[in-house]
Design an enzyme around this catalytic site. Structure first.
Site, mmCIF file in Angstrom:
data_model
loop_
_atom_site.group_PDB
_atom_site.id
_atom_site.type_symbol
_atom_site.label_atom_id
_atom_site.label_comp_id
_atom_site.label_asym_id
_atom_site.label_seq_id
_atom_site.Cartn_x
_atom_site.Cartn_y
_atom_site.Cartn_z
ATOM 1 N N ARG A 34 0.892 -1.176 0.000
ATOM 2 C CA ARG A 34 0.000 0.000 0.000
ATOM 3 C C ARG A 34 0.924 1.218 0.000
ATOM 4 O O ARG A 34 1.646 1.451 0.983
ATOM 5 C CB ARG A 34 -0.902 -0.017 1.231
ATOM 6 C CG ARG A 34 -1.601 1.316 1.470
ATOM 7 C CD ARG A 34 -2.680 1.244 2.533
ATOM 8 N NE ARG A 34 -3.849 0.544 2.055
ATOM 9 C CZ ARG A 34 -5.043 0.575 2.635
ATOM 10 N NH1 ARG A 34 -5.226 1.285 3.732
ATOM 11 N NH2 ARG A 34 -6.057 -0.100 2.133
ATOM 12 N N HIS A 60 -7.409 0.999 -6.159
ATOM 13 C CA HIS A 60 -7.647 0.088 -5.024
ATOM 14 C C HIS A 60 -8.317 -1.180 -5.578
ATOM 15 O O HIS A 60 -9.498 -1.440 -5.324
ATOM 16 C CB HIS A 60 -8.532 0.794 -3.997
ATOM 17 C CG HIS A 60 -8.505 0.173 -2.631
ATOM 18 N ND1 HIS A 60 -7.744 -0.935 -2.312
ATOM 19 C CD2 HIS A 60 -9.161 0.524 -1.476
ATOM 20 C CE1 HIS A 60 -7.934 -1.255 -1.042
ATOM 21 N NE2 HIS A 60 -8.775 -0.386 -0.513
ATOM 22 N N GLN A 116 -10.163 -3.874 -3.292
ATOM 23 C CA GLN A 116 -11.467 -3.393 -2.851
ATOM 24 C C GLN A 116 -12.514 -3.619 -3.942
ATOM 25 O O GLN A 116 -13.622 -4.110 -3.675
ATOM 26 C CB GLN A 116 -11.372 -1.900 -2.507
ATOM 27 C CG GLN A 116 -12.673 -1.314 -2.012
ATOM 28 C CD GLN A 116 -13.077 -1.871 -0.660
ATOM 29 O OE1 GLN A 116 -12.285 -1.854 0.269
ATOM 30 N NE2 GLN A 116 -14.299 -2.359 -0.533
ATOM 31 N N CYS A 171 -16.507 1.522 0.916
ATOM 32 C CA CYS A 171 -15.346 0.662 1.201
ATOM 33 C C CYS A 171 -14.924 0.702 2.662
ATOM 34 O O CYS A 171 -14.199 -0.174 3.108
ATOM 35 C CB CYS A 171 -14.179 1.045 0.300
ATOM 36 S SG CYS A 171 -13.663 2.761 0.521
HETATM 37 N N1 CP Z 1 -11.250 -0.366 2.691
HETATM 38 C C1 CP Z 1 -9.966 -0.421 3.090
HETATM 39 O O1 CP Z 1 -9.035 -0.622 2.289
HETATM 40 O O2 CP Z 1 -9.772 -0.308 4.430
HETATM 41 P P1 CP Z 1 -8.382 -0.109 5.197
HETATM 42 O O3 CP Z 1 -7.840 1.234 4.776
HETATM 43 O O4 CP Z 1 -8.735 -0.191 6.645
HETATM 44 O O5 CP Z 1 -7.430 -1.199 4.766
HETATM 45 N N1 NVA Z 2 -10.104 6.653 -0.855
HETATM 46 C C1 NVA Z 2 -9.717 6.159 0.456
HETATM 47 C C2 NVA Z 2 -9.928 4.690 0.542
HETATM 48 C C3 NVA Z 2 -9.615 4.087 1.883
HETATM 49 C C4 NVA Z 2 -9.783 2.602 1.916
HETATM 50 C C5 NVA Z 2 -8.272 6.523 0.734
HETATM 51 O O1 NVA Z 2 -7.444 6.423 -0.169
HETATM 52 O O2 NVA Z 2 -7.972 6.929 1.865
#
Ligand code: CP
Ligand code: NVA
Length: 305
Positions: free
Chosen positions: A103, A130, A133, A263
């Site tokens: 990430r 993502h 997701q 999400c």
């Molecule tokens: N939806 C999601 O990716 O959650 P986290 O940021 O908690 O991993």
């Molecule tokens: N768009 C959000 C998604 C979190 C899972 C972010 O990038 O913070």
């Protein structure tokens, strides 16, 4: 089949549907207490530049449940780009572990890690995409209706979650309508790629600014935070700008009793009201549950093909 799961745009529709099918089997097994030890002895390295609850726990628990193991790497520990080049990190990890999930802020960093690693690299969220997701969302939608028969609306920020839904829809030939402020549209690079993919898949992807037009008679309404990780300094300005894009009972009255997707993490009273997020048409906890099974199916696909 691609080596990596960096973007769904690299994957064929049939392979993505197979991941959905496998995720549903794994979920049924998990719920009935049956364990599939398909990744016995395998190791996943997890690298997080941003916070996470769902992605961290589901990847780590997933590996344990499939008989493997996960190692958490933090930026301050390994110093990608400061202590060591991304290429060297990718090369040495490839000698020790079987798969890397990362990430990162920069999407280019994941692309570079994937290029330099000989092991599969999975995108656990970047500023651009993502994809894990989006796969969990597809598994969730498939529970209530055939995704190819559905119309999905995404309302809010044209962010990483929106971009991955666009690419997923483009590969699979789904119907997707987006409403974002003109100043915060989805990525132009993503829309261009989606346009190419849609020509062969038949996907219908409509990008606009009007939330009411986007949700008219749709089956699913999706929203995400207005302030993504890394945008905290813009919080006040974003809360103001996105206010007309809140998913609430009034907006949903323009749908045919649509299912609601998010999400998580959610901000009740901002992008979505509490009555909607916690209401009877919300699938948000199913989405979170399905992260585990969608990713387990992705891990199996990458490691046991
Ligand atoms: N939806 C999601 O990716 O959650 P986290 O940021 O908690 O991993
Ligand atoms: N768009 C959000 C998604 C979190 C899972 C972010 O990038 O913070």
């Amino acid at each position: 089949m691609p080596k990596d799961f960096v973007t769904v745009a690299d994957w064929a529709a049939d392979d993505l549907w197979s991941i959905v099918d496998r995720a549903r089997v794994l979920r049924a097994n998990h719920r009935s207490g049956k364990r599939s030890r398909t990744l016995e002895g395998r190791t996943l390295a997890m690298y997080f530049e941003k916070p996470s609850l769902r992605t961290h726990v589901t990847f780590e628990a997933g590996m344990a449940q499939l008989g493997g193991h996960a190692i958490l790497l933090k930026p301050e520990q390994i110093g990608i780009g400061t202590r060591e080049s991304p290429a060297d990190v990718a090369r040495v990890l490839s000698r020790w572990v079987d798969v890397l999930m990362a990430r990162t802020f920069s999407h280019e960093l994941i692309e570079q890690l994937a290029e330099d690693a000989t092991i599969p690299v999975i995108n656990g969220l970047t500023d651009l995409l993502h994809p894990c997701q989006a796969m969990a969302d597809l598994v969730t939608m498939a529970e209530v209706m055939k995704p190819t028969d559905a119309t999905l609306a995404y309302v809010g920020d044209g962010n990483n979650v929106a971009n991955s839904l666009i690419l997923l829809s483009a590969v699979l030939g789904l119907r997707l309508r987006l409403a974002t402020p003109a100043s915060h549209p989805p990525s132009a690079r993503v829309l261009a790629r989606a346009g190419e993919l849609a020509r062969s898949s038949g996907a219908e992807i409509v990008v606009g600014e009007d939330p009411v037009a986007a949700v008219k008679d749709v089956d699913f309404v999706y929203t995400d935070t207005w302030i993504s990780m890394g945008q905290e300094e813009e919080a006040a300005q974003r809360r103001e700008l996105f206010r007309p894009y809140q998913v609430n009972a009034e907006l949903l009255s323009h749908t045919d009793d649509a299912w609601v997707l998010h999400c998580l993490p959610a901000h009740r009273g901002e992008e979505v009201t509490a009555d909607v997020l916690d209401g009877p048409r919300s699938l948000v906890f199913e989405q979170a549950e399905n992260r585990l099974h969608a990713q387990n199916a992705i891990l199996e696909t990458l490691l046991t093909r």
